[in-house]
Design an enzyme around this catalytic site. Structure first.
Site, PDB file in Angstrom:
ATOM      1  CB  SER A 214      31.526  30.555 -26.140  1.00 10.63           C
ATOM      2  OG  SER A 214      30.145  30.429 -26.427  1.00 10.63           O
ATOM      3  CB  CYS A 215      30.493  31.422 -21.067  1.00 14.80           C
ATOM      4  SG  CYS A 215      30.327  33.136 -21.642  1.00 14.80           S
ATOM      5  CG  ASP A 216      25.934  33.261 -25.663  1.00 14.55           C
ATOM      6  OD1 ASP A 216      24.842  32.870 -25.211  1.00 14.55           O
ATOM      7  OD2 ASP A 216      26.057  34.299 -26.326  1.00 14.55           O
ATOM      8  N   GLY A 217      24.863  30.356 -24.042  1.00 15.74           N
ATOM      9  CA  GLY A 217      23.901  29.309 -24.335  1.00 15.74           C
ATOM     10  C   GLY A 217      23.467  29.268 -25.793  1.00 15.74           C
ATOM     11  CG  ASN A 253      33.907  32.924 -23.485  1.00 13.68           C
ATOM     12  OD1 ASN A 253      33.108  31.996 -23.522  1.00 13.68           O
ATOM     13  ND2 ASN A 253      33.635  34.042 -22.823  1.00 13.68           N
TER      14      ASN A 253
END
Length: 291
Positions: A214-217, A253
């Protein structure tokens, strides 16, 4: 059609009485256990002194006071927590009987532990035996219920996931997997759990980071995990990933959670395919022998 409920607050009584008049109810009481992975007694459970007054109010509302329940917390490593809780509840049963309220059911919840990534630091057989001894001693005539969720399914599933990307952050290799914390690894976040990871390959093992797609850190699954160099497309195995995984997974996402395959179903499918292949081969051989 559901006729059995638990409650721990007076505000629930009129709702239950309206939605399920005459239903059996158990009051959930608060117990304490510092050796549980997840504390369930901050949010849930009535104080012990409120238990019987709540059951009496339930009776007055037309509900049937059936018994008492508790939960010592998820992944409990303490036998003492169950033994102490059973002693406390036993006193409530005696007090209820003395006041003319006959309770027949006891629900001891779940919390029985399974092996974590580091193993299981408790003698499970001895733990269950001690709980049974306490139940036999204190509640010989009581119907005992339990809710062993993680204990039943925690080790029932394995995940096969693949490396879809690699990064090099200084001296640390990063591997991006096609499953992450918003998918079946959701238990890392919601259940404070680390699932056993297994990598396959030759070469020296280097402390590595495994992350989700996903785009989440925050979507980082393992840090400093010793792993050989893995190419894109390499499979890794995550074992004992049966509890609190797909149940709390999302499609954040746009990633679909991993498909669930039942081994027995796959065995039947393989057998059918083998039979079809053998039939096709026999047919081909017959055609080849035709003049």
């Amino acid at each position: 059609g559901v006729k059995r409920f638990t409650f721990d607050d007076e505000s629930e009584i009129p709702k239950l009485a309206a939605a399920a008049p005459g239903a059996d109810v158990l009051v959930r009481v608060q117990v304490h256990n510092s050796k549980a992975l997840v504390d369930l007694n901050t949010k849930f459970g009535a104080p012990l002194g409120s238990a019987l007054p709540l059951l009496r109010k339930a009776e007055q509302a037309g509900l049937h006071a059936k018994g008492i329940c508790f939960h010592v917390g998820s992944q409990s490593l303490s036998t003492a927590a169950y033994e102490e809780a059973l002693l406390l509840v036993h006193h409530l049963f005696l007090e209820a009987e003395a006041s003319g309220m006959h309770l027949t059911d006891l629900d001891i919840g779940g919390g029985f532990p399974i092996p974590s990534a580091e193993g299981l630091h408790v003698d499970l057989a001895a733990m269950l035996e001690a709980i049974n001894r306490q139940l036999d001693r204190l509640f010989p005539q009581t119907a005992v219920w339990t809710e062993p969720g993680r204990f039943l399914c925690g080790t029932a599933m394995n995940l096969v996931t693949s490396v879809i990307g690699t990064k090099q952050r200084g001296a640390v290799p990063w591997y991006i997997l096609d499953e992450g914390i918003y998918g079946v690894f959701s238990g890392i976040l919601f259940d404070h759990w680390e699932y056993p990871l297994h990598c396959f390959g030759n070469g020296a093992k280097i402390p590595s980071v495994f992350a989700g797609p996903s785009c989440d850190g925050i979507d980082v699954l393992y840090r400093d995990f010793p792993a050989p160099k893995l190419p894109i497309g390499a499979n890794v195995l995550v074992s004992d990933i049966g509890a609190y995984t797909t149940v709390s997974a999302t499609r954040f996402n746009g990633f679909e959670p991993a498909a669930v395959l039942v081994w027995e179903d796959q065995a039947d499918l393989v057998a059918k395919r083998r039979k079809l292949r053998e039939t096709d081969e026999a047919s081909s051989a017959s055609i080849a022998q035709m003049p």
